[in-house]
Scaffold this active site. Structure first.
Site, PDB file in Angstrom:
ATOM      1  N   GLN A   1      -1.350  13.009   0.423  1.00  0.00           N
ATOM      2  CA  GLN A   1      -0.805  14.215   0.023  1.00  0.00           C
ATOM      3  C   GLN A   1      -1.607  15.247   0.991  1.00  0.00           C
ATOM      4  OE1 GLN A   1       1.272  15.297  -2.134  1.00  0.00           O
ATOM      5  NE2 GLN A   1       0.971  17.514  -2.340  1.00  0.00           N
TER       6      GLN A   1
ATOM      7  N   TYR B   1       1.716  14.540 -13.954  1.00  0.00           N
ATOM      8  CA  TYR B   1       1.681  15.588 -13.328  1.00  0.00           C
ATOM      9  C   TYR B   1       0.819  16.706 -13.879  1.00  0.00           C
ATOM     10  CZ  TYR B   1       5.170  17.990  -9.986  1.00  0.00           C
ATOM     11  OH  TYR B   1       5.732  18.526  -8.850  1.00  0.00           O
TER      12      TYR B   1
ATOM     13  N   GLU C   1      -1.984  12.803  -4.759  1.00  0.00           N
ATOM     14  CA  GLU C   1      -1.501  14.118  -5.082  1.00  0.00           C
ATOM     15  C   GLU C   1      -2.489  14.587  -6.552  1.00  0.00           C
ATOM     16  OE1 GLU C   1       2.704  14.275  -6.410  1.00  0.00           O
ATOM     17  OE2 GLU C   1       2.711  16.593  -6.182  1.00  0.00           O
TER      18      GLU C   1
ATOM     19  N   TRP D   1       5.334  23.861   2.002  1.00  0.00           N
ATOM     20  CA  TRP D   1       5.126  24.698   0.431  1.00  0.00           C
ATOM     21  C   TRP D   1       4.259  25.768   0.632  1.00  0.00           C
ATOM     22  CZ3 TRP D   1       7.986  20.301  -0.112  1.00  0.00           C
ATOM     23  CH2 TRP D   1       8.754  20.296  -1.214  1.00  0.00           C
TER      24      TRP D   1
ATOM     25  N   TYR E   1       7.727  15.191  -0.286  1.00  0.00           N
ATOM     26  CA  TYR E   1       7.829  16.584  -0.178  1.00  0.00           C
ATOM     27  C   TYR E   1       7.718  16.972   1.441  1.00  0.00           C
ATOM     28  CZ  TYR E   1       5.405  16.835  -4.848  1.00  0.00           C
ATOM     29  OH  TYR E   1       5.333  16.666  -6.149  1.00  0.00           O
TER      30      TYR E   1
ATOM     31  N   ASP F   1       4.240  23.312 -12.338  1.00  0.00           N
ATOM     32  CA  ASP F   1       5.666  23.214 -12.699  1.00  0.00           C
ATOM     33  C   ASP F   1       5.686  22.915 -14.234  1.00  0.00           C
ATOM     34  OD1 ASP F   1       5.161  23.052  -9.867  1.00  0.00           O
ATOM     35  OD2 ASP F   1       6.914  21.467  -9.794  1.00  0.00           O
TER      36      ASP F   1
ATOM     37  N   ARG G   1       6.328  12.109 -13.319  1.00  0.00           N
ATOM     38  CA  ARG G   1       7.135  13.234 -13.042  1.00  0.00           C
ATOM     39  C   ARG G   1       7.658  13.904 -14.155  1.00  0.00           C
ATOM     40  NH1 ARG G   1       6.660  15.254  -8.238  1.00  0.00           N
ATOM     41  NH2 ARG G   1       8.828  16.200  -8.608  1.00  0.00           N
TER      42      ARG G   1
ATOM     43  N   GLY H   1       3.075  27.345  -9.426  1.00  0.00           N
ATOM     44  CA  GLY H   1       2.532  25.817  -8.789  1.00  0.00           C
ATOM     45  C   GLY H   1       2.329  24.864  -9.767  1.00  0.00           C
TER      46      GLY H   1
ATOM     47  N   TRP I   1       1.792  27.685  -0.987  1.00  0.00           N
ATOM     48  CA  TRP I   1       0.380  27.637  -1.203  1.00  0.00           C
ATOM     49  C   TRP I   1      -0.182  26.347  -0.447  1.00  0.00           C
ATOM     50  CZ3 TRP I   1      -2.140  27.047  -6.693  1.00  0.00           C
ATOM     51  CH2 TRP I   1      -1.587  26.117  -7.251  1.00  0.00           C
ATOM     52  N   ASP I   2       0.548  25.266  -0.475  1.00  0.00           N
ATOM     53  CA  ASP I   2       0.093  24.245   0.267  1.00  0.00           C
ATOM     54  C   ASP I   2      -0.147  24.535   1.573  1.00  0.00           C
ATOM     55  OD1 ASP I   2       1.974  23.207  -1.899  1.00  0.00           O
ATOM     56  OD2 ASP I   2       1.357  21.116  -1.352  1.00  0.00           O
TER      57      ASP I   2
HETATM   58  C1  9YW Z   1       8.109  19.746  -6.849  1.00  0.00           C
HETATM   59  C2  9YW Z   1       3.980  20.648  -2.834  1.00  0.00           C
HETATM   60  C3  9YW Z   1       4.375  21.168  -4.319  1.00  0.00           C
HETATM   61  C4  9YW Z   1       3.275  22.068  -4.798  1.00  0.00           C
HETATM   62  C5  9YW Z   1       3.408  22.479  -6.441  1.00  0.00           C
HETATM   63  C6  9YW Z   1       3.457  21.206  -7.060  1.00  0.00           C
HETATM   64  C7  9YW Z   1       4.848  20.305  -6.507  1.00  0.00           C
HETATM   65  C8  9YW Z   1       6.887  20.602  -5.985  1.00  0.00           C
HETATM   66  O1  9YW Z   1       4.399  19.899  -5.107  1.00  0.00           O
HETATM   67  O2  9YW Z   1       5.946  20.990  -6.835  1.00  0.00           O
HETATM   68  O3  9YW Z   1       9.051  19.307  -6.103  1.00  0.00           O
HETATM   69  O4  9YW Z   1       7.655  19.264  -7.845  1.00  0.00           O
HETATM   70  O5  9YW Z   1       3.529  21.439  -8.610  1.00  0.00           O
HETATM   71  O6  9YW Z   1       2.350  23.148  -7.192  1.00  0.00           O
HETATM   72  O7  9YW Z   1       3.095  23.245  -4.164  1.00  0.00           O
HETATM   73  O8  9YW Z   1       2.912  19.916  -3.007  1.00  0.00           O
END
Ligand code: 9YW
Length: 442
Positions: free
Chosen positions: A430, A371, A415, A42, A38, A180, A214, A178, A44-45
Protein backbone atom coordinates in the site's frame (compact mmCIF):
# COMPACT_ATOMS: atom_id res chain seq x y z
CA UNK A 1 2.25 -14.08 5.94
CA UNK A 2 4.59 -15.22 8.66
CA UNK A 3 6.56 -17.33 6.31
CA UNK A 4 7.42 -14.80 3.81
CA UNK A 5 9.72 -14.19 1.31
CA UNK A 6 9.96 -10.87 3.07
CA UNK A 7 11.01 -10.17 6.66
CA UNK A 8 13.25 -7.12 6.63
CA UNK A 9 16.82 -7.32 7.94
CA UNK A 10 17.29 -3.75 9.16
CA UNK A 11 16.03 -0.18 8.86
CA UNK A 12 18.21 0.47 5.82
CA UNK A 13 16.49 -2.35 4.01
CA UNK A 14 13.07 -1.15 5.19
CA UNK A 15 13.77 2.20 3.51
CA UNK A 16 14.96 0.52 0.31
CA UNK A 17 11.85 -1.58 0.18
CA UNK A 18 9.54 1.34 0.88
CA UNK A 19 11.11 3.27 -1.99
CA UNK A 20 10.71 0.22 -4.23
CA UNK A 21 7.00 -0.01 -3.34
CA UNK A 22 6.44 3.63 -4.33
CA UNK A 23 8.45 3.19 -7.53
CA UNK A 24 6.48 0.05 -8.34
CA UNK A 25 3.14 1.82 -7.92
CA UNK A 26 4.25 4.90 -9.89
CA UNK A 27 2.48 5.46 -13.22
CA UNK A 28 4.63 8.55 -13.98
CA UNK A 29 2.74 11.48 -12.50
CA UNK A 30 0.47 9.41 -10.27
CA UNK A 31 1.41 6.85 -7.66
CA UNK A 32 -1.61 4.57 -7.36
CA UNK A 33 -2.86 4.04 -3.81
CA UNK A 34 -2.21 0.29 -4.07
CA UNK A 35 -1.09 -1.97 -6.90
CA UNK A 36 -4.28 -3.97 -7.54
CA UNK A 37 -6.96 -2.93 -5.10
CA UNK A 38 -6.75 0.83 -5.72
CA UNK A 39 -5.27 1.52 -9.18
CA UNK A 40 -6.05 5.28 -9.04
CA UNK A 41 -5.06 8.41 -7.08
CA UNK A 42 -6.87 9.07 -3.81
CA UNK A 43 -6.79 12.61 -2.51
CA UNK A 44 -5.39 12.17 0.98
CA UNK A 45 -3.23 9.22 -0.05
CA UNK A 46 -1.60 11.46 -2.67
CA UNK A 47 -0.59 13.98 -0.01
CA UNK A 48 0.98 11.32 2.23
CA UNK A 49 2.65 9.72 -0.77
CA UNK A 50 4.08 13.07 -1.88
CA UNK A 51 5.41 13.72 1.59
CA UNK A 52 7.10 10.30 1.68
CA UNK A 53 8.43 10.79 -1.84
CA UNK A 54 9.96 14.10 -0.88
CA UNK A 55 12.47 12.22 1.27
CA UNK A 56 13.75 10.74 -1.99
CA UNK A 57 12.90 13.04 -4.86
CA UNK A 58 11.43 16.53 -4.29
CA UNK A 59 10.46 17.25 -7.93
CA UNK A 60 8.60 13.93 -8.12
CA UNK A 61 6.79 14.74 -4.87
CA UNK A 62 5.72 18.12 -6.25
CA UNK A 63 4.55 16.50 -9.49
CA UNK A 64 2.28 14.24 -7.42
CA UNK A 65 0.68 17.24 -5.74
CA UNK A 66 0.36 18.99 -9.12
CA UNK A 67 -1.46 15.98 -10.59
CA UNK A 68 -3.95 16.13 -7.77
CA UNK A 69 -4.42 19.89 -8.11
CA UNK A 70 -5.01 19.51 -11.83
CA UNK A 71 -8.23 17.68 -10.91
CA UNK A 72 -9.57 20.48 -8.70
CA UNK A 73 -13.17 21.33 -9.51
CA UNK A 74 -14.26 24.87 -10.44
CA UNK A 75 -15.98 25.06 -7.05
CA UNK A 76 -12.62 24.56 -5.32
CA UNK A 77 -13.32 20.97 -4.28
CA UNK A 78 -10.48 18.50 -4.62
CA UNK A 79 -12.07 15.18 -5.57
CA UNK A 80 -11.45 12.06 -3.52
CA UNK A 81 -10.44 9.91 -6.49
CA UNK A 82 -8.64 10.95 -9.66
CA UNK A 83 -9.01 8.03 -12.03
CA UNK A 84 -6.17 6.58 -14.05
CA UNK A 85 -6.96 4.53 -17.16
CA UNK A 86 -6.61 1.28 -15.23
CA UNK A 87 -9.66 -0.98 -15.33
CA UNK A 88 -10.91 -3.09 -12.45
CA UNK A 89 -11.96 -0.68 -9.68
CA UNK A 90 -15.58 -0.25 -8.73
CA UNK A 91 -17.23 2.29 -8.59
CA UNK A 92 -15.45 3.79 -11.57
CA UNK A 93 -15.99 7.18 -13.16
CA UNK A 94 -19.10 6.05 -15.08
CA UNK A 95 -20.88 5.10 -11.91
CA UNK A 96 -20.05 8.51 -10.45
CA UNK A 97 -21.58 10.31 -13.47
CA UNK A 98 -19.28 13.29 -12.98
CA UNK A 99 -18.75 13.87 -16.73
CA UNK A 100 -19.91 17.41 -17.51
CA UNK A 101 -19.77 18.40 -13.83
CA UNK A 102 -16.04 17.93 -13.26
CA UNK A 103 -13.74 20.19 -15.31
CA UNK A 104 -13.11 19.28 -18.94
CA UNK A 105 -10.59 16.45 -19.18
CA UNK A 106 -10.77 15.52 -15.48
CA UNK A 107 -11.85 12.00 -14.61
CA UNK A 108 -12.83 11.99 -10.95
CA UNK A 109 -15.32 11.07 -8.26
CA UNK A 110 -17.65 13.76 -6.94
CA UNK A 111 -16.85 13.86 -3.20
CA UNK A 112 -13.85 14.89 -1.12
CA UNK A 113 -11.51 13.50 1.57
CA UNK A 114 -9.76 14.94 4.64
CA UNK A 115 -7.72 18.07 3.78
CA UNK A 116 -4.28 16.96 4.98
CA UNK A 117 -2.72 18.58 1.91
CA UNK A 118 -1.60 21.99 3.16
CA UNK A 119 0.02 20.38 6.20
CA UNK A 120 2.01 18.03 4.01
CA UNK A 121 2.83 20.67 1.40
CA UNK A 122 4.33 22.74 4.18
CA UNK A 123 6.32 19.73 5.28
CA UNK A 124 7.63 19.10 1.77
CA UNK A 125 8.51 22.76 1.28
CA UNK A 126 10.36 22.93 4.59
CA UNK A 127 12.23 19.71 3.85
CA UNK A 128 13.23 21.02 0.44
CA UNK A 129 14.26 24.40 1.85
CA UNK A 130 16.55 22.66 4.33
CA UNK A 131 18.18 20.78 1.47
CA UNK A 132 18.73 23.99 -0.49
CA UNK A 133 19.73 24.19 -4.15
CA UNK A 134 17.36 23.12 -6.88
CA UNK A 135 15.03 21.27 -4.53
CA UNK A 136 14.47 24.41 -2.50
CA UNK A 137 13.86 26.45 -5.64
CA UNK A 138 11.42 23.94 -7.10
CA UNK A 139 9.45 23.78 -3.84
CA UNK A 140 9.36 27.55 -3.53
CA UNK A 141 8.09 27.93 -7.10
CA UNK A 142 5.48 25.30 -6.42
CA UNK A 143 4.31 27.01 -3.23
CA UNK A 144 4.15 30.45 -4.85
CA UNK A 145 2.08 29.24 -7.75
CA UNK A 146 -0.24 26.83 -5.91
CA UNK A 147 -1.07 28.57 -2.62
CA UNK A 148 -4.12 30.23 -4.26
CA UNK A 149 -5.44 26.81 -5.28
CA UNK A 150 -5.05 25.41 -1.79
CA UNK A 151 -6.82 28.48 -0.43
CA UNK A 152 -9.72 27.86 -2.82
CA UNK A 153 -9.92 24.30 -1.51
CA UNK A 154 -10.17 25.53 2.07
CA UNK A 155 -12.66 28.23 1.08
CA UNK A 156 -14.83 25.58 -0.50
CA UNK A 157 -14.72 23.42 2.65
CA UNK A 158 -15.73 26.40 4.76
CA UNK A 159 -18.51 27.60 2.44
CA UNK A 160 -19.94 24.32 1.13
CA UNK A 161 -19.49 22.19 4.26
CA UNK A 162 -19.26 24.45 7.29
CA UNK A 163 -21.00 27.73 6.42
CA UNK A 164 -22.98 27.51 9.68
CA UNK A 165 -19.85 28.67 11.54
CA UNK A 166 -19.96 25.56 13.76
CA UNK A 167 -16.32 24.82 13.01
CA UNK A 168 -17.40 21.33 11.98
CA UNK A 169 -17.27 19.93 8.44
CA UNK A 170 -20.28 18.05 7.04
CA UNK A 171 -19.61 14.84 5.13
CA UNK A 172 -22.23 13.32 2.82
CA UNK A 173 -20.60 9.92 2.63
CA UNK A 174 -18.45 7.79 4.92
CA UNK A 175 -15.91 7.71 2.08
CA UNK A 176 -15.36 11.44 2.55
CA UNK A 177 -14.11 10.82 6.09
CA UNK A 178 -11.51 8.37 4.77
CA UNK A 179 -12.68 5.92 7.47
CA UNK A 180 -15.39 4.35 5.34
CA UNK A 181 -17.05 1.79 7.61
CA UNK A 182 -15.93 2.98 11.04
CA UNK A 183 -18.51 2.21 13.74
CA UNK A 184 -18.87 6.00 14.05
CA UNK A 185 -21.07 5.85 10.95
CA UNK A 186 -23.23 2.86 11.94
CA UNK A 187 -26.05 5.03 13.31
CA UNK A 188 -26.24 7.38 10.31
CA UNK A 189 -25.91 4.46 7.86
CA UNK A 190 -28.67 2.52 9.64
CA UNK A 191 -31.00 5.31 8.55
CA UNK A 192 -29.94 5.06 4.88
CA UNK A 193 -32.41 2.81 3.06
CA UNK A 194 -31.35 2.18 -0.52
CA UNK A 195 -34.19 2.58 -3.01
CA UNK A 196 -33.95 1.37 -6.57
CA UNK A 197 -30.24 0.88 -7.12
CA UNK A 198 -28.59 0.30 -10.47
CA UNK A 199 -27.20 -3.26 -10.32
CA UNK A 200 -23.52 -3.52 -9.40
CA UNK A 201 -20.67 -5.96 -9.11
CA UNK A 202 -17.94 -5.29 -6.53
CA UNK A 203 -14.31 -5.79 -7.49
CA UNK A 204 -12.64 -5.25 -4.09
CA UNK A 205 -13.66 -8.64 -2.72
CA UNK A 206 -12.07 -10.35 -5.74
CA UNK A 207 -8.72 -8.85 -4.78
CA UNK A 208 -8.96 -9.08 -0.98
CA UNK A 209 -10.21 -12.66 -1.04
CA UNK A 210 -11.03 -12.76 2.66
CA UNK A 211 -14.25 -10.74 2.41
CA UNK A 212 -14.35 -10.34 6.20
CA UNK A 213 -11.54 -7.76 5.91
CA UNK A 214 -13.73 -5.48 3.77
CA UNK A 215 -17.12 -3.77 4.23
CA UNK A 216 -20.18 -6.01 3.75
CA UNK A 217 -22.45 -6.03 0.66
CA UNK A 218 -25.15 -4.33 2.70
CA UNK A 219 -22.75 -1.52 3.55
CA UNK A 220 -21.75 -1.26 -0.11
CA UNK A 221 -25.38 -0.92 -1.22
CA UNK A 222 -25.72 2.08 1.08
CA UNK A 223 -22.47 3.58 -0.20
CA UNK A 224 -23.76 3.34 -3.77
CA UNK A 225 -27.17 4.69 -2.89
CA UNK A 226 -25.53 7.86 -1.59
CA UNK A 227 -23.43 8.13 -4.75
CA UNK A 228 -26.64 7.85 -6.76
CA UNK A 229 -28.36 10.53 -4.67
CA UNK A 230 -25.49 12.95 -5.16
CA UNK A 231 -25.12 12.20 -8.87
CA UNK A 232 -28.88 12.78 -9.32
CA UNK A 233 -28.40 16.41 -8.19
CA UNK A 234 -25.16 16.65 -10.18
CA UNK A 235 -23.11 17.15 -7.02
CA UNK A 236 -24.57 20.63 -6.67
CA UNK A 237 -23.39 21.84 -3.24
CA UNK A 238 -26.57 23.84 -2.70
CA UNK A 239 -28.80 20.81 -3.36
CA UNK A 240 -26.93 18.17 -1.36
CA UNK A 241 -28.54 19.04 2.00
CA UNK A 242 -31.99 18.39 0.52
CA UNK A 243 -30.97 15.29 -1.38
CA UNK A 244 -28.66 13.04 0.64
CA UNK A 245 -29.68 10.58 3.37
CA UNK A 246 -26.33 10.76 5.16
CA UNK A 247 -25.04 14.01 6.70
CA UNK A 248 -22.54 13.93 9.51
CA UNK A 249 -20.42 16.60 11.19
CA UNK A 250 -17.06 14.84 11.00
CA UNK A 251 -14.91 15.79 13.97
CA UNK A 252 -11.70 14.26 12.69
CA UNK A 253 -11.93 15.98 9.32
CA UNK A 254 -12.61 19.24 11.13
CA UNK A 255 -9.44 18.83 13.19
CA UNK A 256 -7.45 18.09 10.06
CA UNK A 257 -8.83 21.28 8.53
CA UNK A 258 -7.99 23.34 11.61
CA UNK A 259 -4.36 22.20 11.46
CA UNK A 260 -4.19 22.62 7.68
CA UNK A 261 -5.49 26.19 7.94
CA UNK A 262 -2.60 27.04 10.27
CA UNK A 263 -0.12 25.51 7.85
CA UNK A 264 -1.65 27.23 4.86
CA UNK A 265 -1.48 30.57 6.69
CA UNK A 266 2.28 30.07 7.10
CA UNK A 267 2.69 29.13 3.43
CA UNK A 268 0.58 32.11 2.38
CA UNK A 269 2.77 34.47 4.40
CA UNK A 270 6.01 32.95 3.19
CA UNK A 271 5.10 32.69 -0.47
CA UNK A 272 3.45 35.89 -1.55
CA UNK A 273 -0.15 35.64 -0.35
CA UNK A 274 0.15 37.15 3.11
CA UNK A 275 -3.10 39.07 2.67
CA UNK A 276 -5.01 35.82 3.11
CA UNK A 277 -3.22 34.65 6.25
CA UNK A 278 -5.53 36.38 8.74
CA UNK A 279 -8.61 34.74 7.21
CA UNK A 280 -6.93 31.33 7.31
CA UNK A 281 -6.04 31.80 10.97
CA UNK A 282 -9.61 32.79 11.75
CA UNK A 283 -10.80 29.55 10.18
CA UNK A 284 -8.13 27.61 12.06
CA UNK A 285 -9.52 29.00 15.34
CA UNK A 286 -13.11 28.32 14.29
CA UNK A 287 -12.44 24.65 13.52
CA UNK A 288 -10.19 24.22 16.54
CA UNK A 289 -12.99 25.50 18.78
CA UNK A 290 -15.56 23.43 16.90
CA UNK A 291 -13.57 20.27 17.59
CA UNK A 292 -12.98 21.11 21.26
CA UNK A 293 -16.70 21.75 21.71
CA UNK A 294 -17.60 18.15 20.80
CA UNK A 295 -15.66 16.50 23.62
CA UNK A 296 -17.77 14.28 25.83
CA UNK A 297 -16.97 15.28 29.42
CA UNK A 298 -17.54 11.70 30.54
CA UNK A 299 -15.35 9.80 28.10
CA UNK A 300 -12.91 12.57 27.19
CA UNK A 301 -13.34 11.69 23.50
CA UNK A 302 -14.42 14.04 20.71
CA UNK A 303 -17.70 13.21 18.97
CA UNK A 304 -19.27 13.41 15.54
CA UNK A 305 -22.84 14.59 15.17
CA UNK A 306 -25.58 13.26 12.92
CA UNK A 307 -26.93 16.39 11.23
CA UNK A 308 -30.23 14.74 10.30
CA UNK A 309 -31.17 13.61 13.82
CA UNK A 310 -29.05 15.98 15.89
CA UNK A 311 -27.56 13.00 17.76
CA UNK A 312 -24.02 12.95 19.09
CA UNK A 313 -21.93 9.96 18.04
CA UNK A 314 -19.56 9.17 20.86
CA UNK A 315 -18.10 5.78 19.98
CA UNK A 316 -14.55 4.86 20.98
CA UNK A 317 -12.80 5.23 17.63
CA UNK A 318 -9.53 6.85 16.72
CA UNK A 319 -11.50 9.92 15.52
CA UNK A 320 -12.25 10.63 19.19
CA UNK A 321 -8.66 11.84 19.44
CA UNK A 322 -9.24 14.66 16.95
CA UNK A 323 -8.23 17.24 19.60
CA UNK A 324 -4.72 15.78 19.61
CA UNK A 325 -4.50 17.04 16.03
CA UNK A 326 -5.89 20.51 16.56
CA UNK A 327 -6.47 21.54 20.16
CA UNK A 328 -4.37 24.09 22.00
CA UNK A 329 -6.14 23.49 25.33
CA UNK A 330 -3.46 22.02 27.64
CA UNK A 331 -5.95 20.26 29.94
CA UNK A 332 -7.76 18.63 27.05
CA UNK A 333 -4.48 17.57 25.45
CA UNK A 334 -3.28 16.10 28.75
CA UNK A 335 -6.49 14.16 29.29
CA UNK A 336 -6.47 12.77 25.75
CA UNK A 337 -2.77 11.85 25.96
CA UNK A 338 -3.43 9.94 29.14
CA UNK A 339 -6.41 8.19 27.55
CA UNK A 340 -4.48 7.09 24.50
CA UNK A 341 -1.78 5.57 26.72
CA UNK A 342 -4.43 3.73 28.74
CA UNK A 343 -5.77 0.17 28.64
CA UNK A 344 -8.44 0.92 26.00
CA UNK A 345 -5.81 2.05 23.54
CA UNK A 346 -2.01 1.69 23.37
CA UNK A 347 -1.77 0.35 26.93
CA UNK A 348 -3.77 -2.79 26.12
CA UNK A 349 -1.27 -5.54 26.99
CA UNK A 350 -2.73 -7.86 24.33
CA UNK A 351 -1.49 -5.64 21.50
CA UNK A 352 1.26 -6.88 19.18
CA UNK A 353 2.63 -3.32 19.13
CA UNK A 354 1.68 -0.46 21.48
CA UNK A 355 -0.09 1.61 18.82
CA UNK A 356 -3.65 2.96 18.63
CA UNK A 357 -6.11 0.85 16.65
CA UNK A 358 -8.87 2.35 14.50
CA UNK A 359 -11.41 1.32 17.16
CA UNK A 360 -10.66 0.78 20.85
CA UNK A 361 -9.54 -2.82 21.38
CA UNK A 362 -11.96 -2.92 24.35
CA UNK A 363 -14.96 -2.00 22.20
CA UNK A 364 -17.42 -4.91 22.55
CA UNK A 365 -18.11 -5.00 18.82
CA UNK A 366 -14.47 -4.78 17.80
CA UNK A 367 -13.70 -6.56 14.54
CA UNK A 368 -9.93 -6.82 14.66
CA UNK A 369 -9.59 -7.84 10.98
CA UNK A 370 -12.19 -5.58 9.41
CA UNK A 371 -10.98 -2.39 7.83
CA UNK A 372 -11.90 0.64 10.00
CA UNK A 373 -13.62 -1.47 12.69
CA UNK A 374 -10.49 -2.48 14.56
CA UNK A 375 -7.27 -2.84 12.60
CA UNK A 376 -4.27 -0.57 13.14
CA UNK A 377 -3.61 1.83 10.23
CA UNK A 378 0.05 2.87 9.94
CA UNK A 379 -0.81 6.04 8.06
CA UNK A 380 -3.12 7.26 10.83
CA UNK A 381 -0.53 6.62 13.48
CA UNK A 382 2.12 8.59 11.66
CA UNK A 383 -0.28 11.48 11.07
CA UNK A 384 -1.34 11.55 14.72
CA UNK A 385 2.24 11.20 15.96
CA UNK A 386 3.43 14.07 13.80
CA UNK A 387 0.58 16.18 15.21
CA UNK A 388 1.68 15.24 18.75
CA UNK A 389 5.23 16.22 17.92
CA UNK A 390 4.14 19.52 16.50
CA UNK A 391 2.47 20.23 19.84
CA UNK A 392 5.75 19.45 21.60
CA UNK A 393 5.21 15.80 22.51
CA UNK A 394 8.55 14.30 21.43
CA UNK A 395 8.21 11.51 23.96
CA UNK A 396 5.08 9.92 22.50
CA UNK A 397 6.34 10.58 18.98
CA UNK A 398 9.48 8.60 19.81
CA UNK A 399 7.56 5.69 21.32
CA UNK A 400 5.14 5.44 18.41
CA UNK A 401 7.99 5.70 15.94
CA UNK A 402 9.75 2.74 17.46
CA UNK A 403 6.56 0.66 17.63
CA UNK A 404 5.56 1.61 14.08
CA UNK A 405 8.93 0.68 12.64
CA UNK A 406 8.79 -2.65 14.52
CA UNK A 407 5.35 -3.23 13.06
CA UNK A 408 6.54 -2.56 9.52
CA UNK A 409 9.57 -4.86 9.70
CA UNK A 410 7.41 -7.80 8.63
CA UNK A 411 7.84 -6.31 5.19
CA UNK A 412 4.45 -6.34 3.44
CA UNK A 413 3.51 -2.66 3.82
CA UNK A 414 -0.03 -3.70 4.68
CA UNK A 415 -2.92 -1.33 4.26
CA UNK A 416 -3.89 -2.14 7.88
CA UNK A 417 -2.80 -4.61 10.58
CA UNK A 418 -4.48 -7.00 12.99
CA UNK A 419 -3.91 -5.37 16.39
CA UNK A 420 -3.17 -8.51 18.42
CA UNK A 421 -1.12 -10.57 15.96
CA UNK A 422 0.45 -7.89 13.76
CA UNK A 423 -0.78 -9.65 10.62
CA UNK A 424 -0.77 -7.35 7.56
CA UNK A 425 -4.29 -7.11 6.08
CA UNK A 426 -6.12 -5.57 3.13
CA UNK A 427 -3.80 -4.62 0.31
CA UNK A 428 -0.07 -5.30 0.45
CA UNK A 429 2.42 -2.77 -0.91
CA UNK A 430 0.00 0.00 0.00
CA UNK A 431 1.58 3.30 -1.09
CA UNK A 432 0.77 5.42 1.95
CA UNK A 433 2.14 2.75 4.27
CA UNK A 434 5.43 2.81 2.36
CA UNK A 435 5.35 6.62 2.39
CA UNK A 436 5.01 6.82 6.16
CA UNK A 437 7.78 4.26 6.58
CA UNK A 438 10.02 6.78 4.79
CA UNK A 439 8.74 9.57 6.99
CA UNK A 440 9.47 7.60 10.17
CA UNK A 441 12.95 6.87 8.87
CA UNK A 442 13.72 10.44 7.83
C1 9YW B 1 -12.23 2.02 -0.94
C2 9YW B 1 -7.10 4.47 -0.69
C3 9YW B 1 -8.39 4.58 0.11
C4 9YW B 1 -8.23 5.50 1.34
C5 9YW B 1 -9.43 5.41 2.27
C6 9YW B 1 -9.71 3.96 2.59
C7 9YW B 1 -9.90 3.15 1.31
C8 9YW B 1 -11.28 3.14 -0.73
O1 9YW B 1 -8.74 3.25 0.51
O2 9YW B 1 -11.07 3.56 0.63
O3 9YW B 1 -12.54 1.67 -2.08
O4 9YW B 1 -12.67 1.42 0.03
O5 9YW B 1 -10.80 3.82 3.45
O6 9YW B 1 -9.20 6.17 3.42
O7 9YW B 1 -8.03 6.80 0.93
O8 9YW B 1 -6.05 4.04 0.10
Amino acid sequence: WQNPDRPVADLGELGDRARAVLAGNDLGTMVTAAPDLYPHMWSWDAAFVASGLSTVDVPRALAEMSSLLAAQWHSGMIPHIVFSDAPGYFPGVDRWRTAGVSPEGVSSSGICQPPVHATLVRRIVERAAARGGQDAQAAEDFARSTVPQWIRWHEWLRSARAADGSGLVTVYHGWESGMDNSPRFDGPYSRVHPGELEPFQRTDTRIVEDASQRPSDEEYARYLWLVQQMADVRFDDARLPGAVDFQVKDVFMSAVLAAANEDLAVLAEDYGHGGEAAQLREWAAEFREGVDSTVDPETGLARDRDVLTGEWIGLPTIAGFAPLVSSTDPLLRARQSELIDGPDWTGDPRLAFPLPASTSTRYPELRPRQYWRGPVWPVMNWYLASALRRHGDEERYGRWREASLDQLMEGHFGEYYEPFTGEPLGSWDQSWTAAVALEWLD
